[in-house]
Write a protein that holds these residues in place. Structure first.
Motif, PDB file in Angstrom:
ATOM      1  N   LYS A  76       0.974  -0.764  -0.181  1.00 13.85           N
ATOM      2  CA  LYS A  76      -0.291   0.030  -0.057  1.00 13.85           C
ATOM      3  C   LYS A  76       1.114   1.011  -0.075  1.00 13.85           C
ATOM      4  N   ASN A  77       2.070   0.963   0.241  1.00 11.10           N
ATOM      5  CA  ASN A  77       2.591   2.391   0.208  1.00 11.10           C
ATOM      6  C   ASN A  77       2.851   3.260   1.002  1.00 11.10           C
ATOM      7  N   THR A  78       2.641   2.997   2.360  1.00  7.02           N
ATOM      8  CA  THR A  78       1.810   3.788   3.597  1.00  7.02           C
ATOM      9  C   THR A  78       3.187   2.991   5.011  1.00  7.02           C
ATOM     10  N   MET A  79       3.605   4.276   6.214  1.00  9.56           N
ATOM     11  CA  MET A  79       4.188   3.639   7.294  1.00  9.56           C
ATOM     12  C   MET A  79       2.606   4.239   8.051  1.00  9.56           C
ATOM     13  N   SER A  80       3.663   3.575   8.999  1.00 13.97           N
ATOM     14  CA  SER A  80       2.840   4.129  10.221  1.00 13.97           C
ATOM     15  C   SER A  80       4.118   3.907  11.405  1.00 13.97           C
ATOM     16  N   LEU A  81       3.513   4.947  12.492  1.00 16.03           N
ATOM     17  CA  LEU A  81       4.266   4.941  13.962  1.00 16.03           C
ATOM     18  C   LEU A  81       3.356   5.111  15.059  1.00 16.03           C
ATOM     19  N   GLN A  82       2.933   3.943  15.299  1.00 14.80           N
ATOM     20  CA  GLN A  82       1.475   3.689  16.918  1.00 14.80           C
ATOM     21  C   GLN A  82       2.653   4.696  17.647  1.00 14.80           C
ATOM     22  N   MET A  83       2.139   5.052  18.482  1.00 18.18           N
ATOM     23  CA  MET A  83       2.881   5.452  19.839  1.00 18.18           C
ATOM     24  C   MET A  83       1.425   5.510  20.758  1.00 18.18           C
ATOM     25  N   ASN A  84       2.452   4.479  22.215  1.00  9.50           N
ATOM     26  CA  ASN A  84       1.363   4.591  23.198  1.00  9.50           C
ATOM     27  C   ASN A  84       3.015   5.274  23.894  1.00  9.50           C
ATOM     28  N   ASN A  85       1.795   4.865  26.361  1.00 10.58           N
ATOM     29  CA  ASN A  85       2.023   5.832  27.039  1.00 10.58           C
ATOM     30  C   ASN A  85       3.298   6.573  26.490  1.00 10.58           C
ATOM     31  N   LEU A  86       2.590   7.989  25.790  1.00 13.56           N
ATOM     32  CA  LEU A  86       2.970   8.931  25.662  1.00 13.56           C
ATOM     33  C   LEU A  86       3.178  10.316  26.523  1.00 13.56           C
ATOM     34  N   LYS A  87       4.609  10.745  26.953  1.00 12.69           N
ATOM     35  CA  LYS A  87       4.547  11.625  27.487  1.00 12.69           C
ATOM     36  C   LYS A  87       4.790  12.747  27.464  1.00 12.69           C
ATOM     37  N   PRO A  88       5.027  14.417  28.441  1.00 16.92           N
ATOM     38  CA  PRO A  88       4.651  15.359  27.459  1.00 16.92           C
ATOM     39  C   PRO A  88       6.124  16.013  26.753  1.00 16.92           C
ATOM     40  N   GLU A  89       7.319  15.002  27.336  1.00  9.01           N
ATOM     41  CA  GLU A  89       8.887  15.305  26.281  1.00  9.01           C
ATOM     42  C   GLU A  89       8.378  14.890  25.080  1.00  9.01           C
ATOM     43  N   ASP A  90       7.065  13.741  24.584  1.00 10.08           N
ATOM     44  CA  ASP A  90       7.389  13.234  23.557  1.00 10.08           C
ATOM     45  C   ASP A  90       6.368  14.157  22.305  1.00 10.08           C
ATOM     46  N   THR A  91       5.950  15.615  22.615  1.00  9.25           N
ATOM     47  CA  THR A  91       5.261  16.622  22.293  1.00  9.25           C
ATOM     48  C   THR A  91       6.639  17.061  21.137  1.00  9.25           C
ATOM     49  N   ALA A  92       6.306  17.071  19.863  1.00 12.69           N
ATOM     50  CA  ALA A  92       7.028  17.817  18.836  1.00 12.69           C
ATOM     51  C   ALA A  92       6.366  17.827  17.194  1.00 12.69           C
ATOM     52  N   VAL A  93       7.144  18.424  16.634  1.00 11.07           N
ATOM     53  CA  VAL A  93       6.261  18.111  15.407  1.00 11.07           C
ATOM     54  C   VAL A  93       6.791  16.684  14.621  1.00 11.07           C
ATOM     55  N   TYR A  94       6.082  16.020  14.288  1.00 10.98           N
ATOM     56  CA  TYR A  94       7.289  14.750  13.752  1.00 10.98           C
ATOM     57  C   TYR A  94       6.840  14.720  12.579  1.00 10.98           C
ATOM     58  N   TYR A  95       8.117  13.881  12.233  1.00  9.27           N
ATOM     59  CA  TYR A  95       8.354  14.392  10.372  1.00  9.27           C
ATOM     60  C   TYR A  95       8.429  13.003   9.444  1.00  9.27           C
ATOM     61  N   CYS A  96       7.981  11.885   8.356  1.00 10.89           N
ATOM     62  CA  CYS A  96       8.004  11.057   7.994  1.00 10.89           C
ATOM     63  C   CYS A  96       9.494  11.044   6.936  1.00 10.89           C
ATOM     64  N   ALA A  97      10.063  10.272   6.186  1.00 14.62           N
ATOM     65  CA  ALA A  97      10.975  10.821   6.176  1.00 14.62           C
ATOM     66  C   ALA A  97      11.734   9.325   4.728  1.00 14.62           C
ATOM     67  N   ALA A  98      12.538  10.102   4.087  1.00 14.42           N
ATOM     68  CA  ALA A  98      12.595   8.977   3.338  1.00 14.42           C
ATOM     69  C   ALA A  98      14.108   8.473   2.440  1.00 14.42           C
ATOM     70  N   ARG A  99      14.929   7.241   2.596  1.00 19.27           N
ATOM     71  CA  ARG A  99      16.024   7.438   2.007  1.00 19.27           C
ATOM     72  C   ARG A  99      16.195   6.750   0.968  1.00 19.27           C
ATOM     73  N   THR A 100      16.918   7.711  -0.248  1.00 23.30           N
ATOM     74  CA  THR A 100      17.376   6.889  -1.986  1.00 23.30           C
ATOM     75  C   THR A 100      18.323   5.331  -1.567  1.00 23.30           C
ATOM     76  N   PRO A 101      18.117   4.084  -2.198  1.00 25.62           N
ATOM     77  CA  PRO A 101      18.959   3.327  -1.542  1.00 25.62           C
ATOM     78  C   PRO A 101      19.843   3.471  -1.994  1.00 25.62           C
ATOM     79  N   GLY A 102      20.993   3.355  -0.914  1.00 28.14           N
ATOM     80  CA  GLY A 102      22.860   3.745  -1.477  1.00 28.14           C
ATOM     81  C   GLY A 102      23.268   4.848  -0.858  1.00 28.14           C
ATOM     82  N   ARG A 103      22.510   5.820   0.099  1.00 29.19           N
ATOM     83  CA  ARG A 103      22.540   6.928   0.735  1.00 29.19           C
ATOM     84  C   ARG A 103      23.042   6.462   2.281  1.00 29.19           C
TER      85      ARG A 103
END
Length: 121
Positions: A76-103
């Motif tokens: 499906k060409n999708t990715m997920s991040l399941q986050m449990n037991n979240l803490k105040p220090e987890d507050t942030a902007v979260y970014y998805c990223a992809a890396r071209t093979p070989g880098r």
């Protein structure tokens, strides 16, 4: 050219859960290593977790280990991040990223626009 779009961020209380998703709005990240990073105000961007192109191997930061789970659906060409037991220090902007093979290991070349996660105490 790959374009990534994140979703699933929001406001959650301490101990709660969120599931972030990343899709390719253009192109495909099939075969690319994929990762999640985050950046809190006034801080540098941090690695959170990543997953191999085939989805078989994952790697987590110490802060994410045992609480977060990264996964991908190759078909499906999708990715997920399941986050449990979240803490105040987890507050942030979260970014998805992809890396071209070989880098290099953390040399990601495609980034989403980010999704805000706020954990209230």
């Amino acid at each position: 050219q790959v374009q990534l779009v994140e979703s699933g961020g929001g406001l959650v209380q301490v101990g709660g859960s969120l599931r972030l998703s990343c899709v390719a709005s253009r192109g495909t990240f099939s075969g690319y290593r994929m990762g999640w990073f985050r950046q809190a105000p006034g801080r540098v961007r941090q690695f959170v977790a990543d997953i191999s192109g085939d989805g078989d191997r994952t790697y987590y930061s110490d802060s994410a280990k045992d609480r977060f789970t990264i996964s991908r659906d190759v078909a499906k060409n999708t990715m997920s991040l399941q986050m449990n037991n979240l803490k105040p220090e987890d507050t942030a902007v979260y970014y998805c990223a992809a890396r071209t093979p070989g880098r290099n290991r953390f040399d990601y070349d495609y980034w989403g626009q980010g999704t805000q996660v706020t954990v209230s105490s």
